[in-house]
Write a protein that holds these residues in place. Sequence first.
Motif, mmCIF file in Angstrom:
data_model
loop_
_atom_site.group_PDB
_atom_site.id
_atom_site.type_symbol
_atom_site.label_atom_id
_atom_site.label_comp_id
_atom_site.label_asym_id
_atom_site.label_seq_id
_atom_site.Cartn_x
_atom_site.Cartn_y
_atom_site.Cartn_z
ATOM 1 N N UNK A 48 -53.296 -19.233 -38.039
ATOM 2 C CA UNK A 48 -51.842 -19.615 -37.695
ATOM 3 C C UNK A 48 -50.794 -19.198 -38.908
ATOM 4 N N UNK A 49 -49.062 -18.505 -38.837
ATOM 5 C CA UNK A 49 -48.343 -17.839 -39.912
ATOM 6 C C UNK A 49 -48.355 -18.835 -41.103
ATOM 7 N N UNK A 50 -47.861 -17.964 -42.088
ATOM 8 C CA UNK A 50 -47.302 -18.721 -43.370
ATOM 9 C C UNK A 50 -47.990 -19.213 -44.373
ATOM 10 N N UNK A 51 -49.696 -18.246 -43.805
ATOM 11 C CA UNK A 51 -51.002 -18.805 -44.050
ATOM 12 C C UNK A 51 -51.742 -18.356 -45.825
ATOM 13 N N UNK A 52 -51.187 -16.432 -45.340
ATOM 14 C CA UNK A 52 -51.331 -15.515 -45.772
ATOM 15 C C UNK A 52 -50.366 -14.859 -45.805
ATOM 16 N N UNK A 53 -50.218 -14.530 -47.103
ATOM 17 C CA UNK A 53 -49.574 -13.073 -47.006
ATOM 18 C C UNK A 53 -50.149 -11.628 -48.148
ATOM 19 N N UNK A 54 -49.606 -10.776 -47.739
ATOM 20 C CA UNK A 54 -50.360 -9.620 -48.620
ATOM 21 C C UNK A 54 -48.840 -9.088 -49.168
ATOM 22 N N UNK A 55 -49.319 -7.900 -50.568
ATOM 23 C CA UNK A 55 -47.834 -7.762 -51.081
ATOM 24 C C UNK A 55 -48.497 -5.484 -51.381
ATOM 25 N N UNK A 56 -47.648 -4.973 -51.761
ATOM 26 C CA UNK A 56 -48.027 -3.878 -52.137
ATOM 27 C C UNK A 56 -46.727 -2.857 -52.157
ATOM 28 N N UNK A 57 -46.983 -2.115 -53.028
ATOM 29 C CA UNK A 57 -45.307 -1.229 -53.274
ATOM 30 C C UNK A 57 -45.642 0.799 -53.072
ATOM 31 N N UNK A 58 -45.210 1.174 -53.263
ATOM 32 C CA UNK A 58 -44.659 2.235 -52.402
ATOM 33 C C UNK A 58 -43.747 3.025 -52.704
ATOM 34 N N UNK A 59 -43.851 4.814 -52.883
ATOM 35 C CA UNK A 59 -42.298 5.355 -52.720
ATOM 36 C C UNK A 59 -42.089 6.074 -51.773
ATOM 37 N N UNK A 60 -40.862 6.356 -51.926
ATOM 38 C CA UNK A 60 -40.540 7.207 -51.275
ATOM 39 C C UNK A 60 -39.683 8.874 -51.804
ATOM 40 N N UNK A 61 -39.647 9.938 -51.642
ATOM 41 C CA UNK A 61 -38.835 11.038 -52.504
ATOM 42 C C UNK A 61 -37.182 11.301 -52.073
ATOM 43 N N UNK A 62 -36.628 11.157 -53.099
ATOM 44 C CA UNK A 62 -35.235 11.881 -53.021
ATOM 45 C C UNK A 62 -35.006 13.006 -53.722
ATOM 46 N N UNK A 63 -33.696 13.198 -53.225
ATOM 47 C CA UNK A 63 -33.322 14.507 -54.657
ATOM 48 C C UNK A 63 -32.329 13.572 -55.520
ATOM 49 N N UNK A 64 -32.610 12.178 -55.811
ATOM 50 C CA UNK A 64 -32.050 11.513 -56.709
ATOM 51 C C UNK A 64 -32.619 10.691 -57.469
ATOM 52 N N UNK A 65 -34.090 11.418 -57.587
ATOM 53 C CA UNK A 65 -35.298 10.580 -57.925
ATOM 54 C C UNK A 65 -35.409 9.494 -57.439
ATOM 55 N N UNK A 66 -37.463 9.306 -57.547
ATOM 56 C CA UNK A 66 -37.998 8.385 -56.238
ATOM 57 C C UNK A 66 -37.404 6.427 -55.987
ATOM 58 N N UNK A 67 -37.235 6.227 -54.610
ATOM 59 C CA UNK A 67 -36.993 5.305 -53.970
ATOM 60 C C UNK A 67 -38.495 4.719 -53.878
#
Length: 382
Positions: free
Chosen positions: A216-235
Motif C-alpha cells: 500500500x502507499x505511504x508505507x516506505x519512501x526512499x530518498x537520494x541525491x544527484x547533480x546536474x551540470x550547468x555553466x553556472x555550477x552544479x545543481x
Amino acid sequence: MSKGKRYTDEFKVEAVKQVTERGYSVQEVAERLGISIKSLYDWRSQLAKNSPSSKSSDEQLRIAQLEAELKRVKEERDIFKKGRKVLCKPARVKYAFIRDHQQQFTVSAMCRVLKLNRSGFYAWLKSPLSNRAIEDNRLLKRIKEFYIASGGTYGSPWIHQDLREAGETCSVHRVAKIMRVNRLKAQIGYKRRHVNGGKPSRVAANILERQFNPNKPNTVWVSDITYVRTYEGFLYVATVIDLFSRRVVGWSMDKNMDKHLVIKALLMAVFQRRPKTEVLVHSDQGSQYGSADYLAFLKEHNLMPSMSRRGNCHDNAVAESFFATFKKRVIRKKIYSTRDEAKAEIFNFIEMFYNPQKRHSHTGGVSPAQFEKAYFEKLTTV
C-alpha cells in the motif's frame, strides 16, 4: 504458324534482325514470333541474296550474329558484376537496382539477368512501396512520437503498449523490427560496480533490507541525491519516491548539497501525501541524512529512518534506478546554460512525464499515477 498466313517484307526483315543484330538464337526468335525455324532460315537466305554483297552474305550474317551475341554476353556480365549484391534480395530491391541503372543497361537485359518480368518492374515504378511498407512508414511516425516523448528511454515493449493504447493493433515484434531498421534503440543506463557487504550505518539500521514491494502507499519512501551540470555550477537534486507505485512524491533542487536540500524534498512529500501512519524513509549514509536537523524532522512527522550499508548501492536500488532513468532522459552528455534552465527541464521530466506517463514493469506497465488511481478506485468499490 497457321496455314496460309502471310507476313510483310518489313516483318521478315525485323525478324531476321533479331538473330543477326540482337544476338538471339534462331530457335528463340522462332518460338517468340510463332513461326517455324525453316521459315526464319528461308527469310534470312532470301534477304542475303537480295543484298548487294550476296557473295559473302552468309559469312557477314554469321559475323554480325556473333558480334551481337558478344555484346549481349558482355552486357549481362556487367549487369551481374554490378548487381551481384541484389541477386538474393527481394524483388523490390532488384527493381530499385534496375531503376537506378537504366542509363547504363537496357531494362530487358537487367530483367533477364535478375530473373524478373518487365511488366512487374513497370508496375513497381508506379507504386514502389508495398501496402505493408506504407503501413510501416505510418507506424514509424507514431513510434518516433512515443520514443521522443520518453526521451529515448523506451524500447519496443513500452512503445508497443503506447501504440495499443493509441488504438493501433500491430504486434510487438513488428514494432521491434521497425525500431531496429530505423536504429531507434532504448538508451542503456550506467553500469555500477557490484559490492557485497558494506558497513552498517551508525545513525540508523537497514530496516528496509531490500523489501521494495510494499502492498500500500505511504508505507516506505526512499530518498537520494544527484547533480546536474550547468555553466553556472552544479545543481543538486534530491527526490523522495514511494516504493508502492514508484511515484516521486517529493523533490528539491538547489545549488548547495546540504541538509536543507533533503529536508525540503521530504517536506514536499509530507505535505502532498499527509500519511496517517508511520512511514519508513530509507536513504544512503550521506551526511545530509545523518544530520541532527534531518533526524529531528523525521521524528516530528512520524517518519522512521533506515539507511543502506556503506558503499552498497543495491540497498537503495529503486532510487538508483530512478536516477539512471533521469540521467538517460534529462542530463545525458549535456551541460545546461543556467540552473533555471535545468530546473525547468527536471520539473518537466518528473511532473509531466515520469509520474503521469512513465511505464514501469513493477506497476504492470502503467505509470505511477495510473497505478495509484487504480488502487484507490479498487478501495472505494470494496
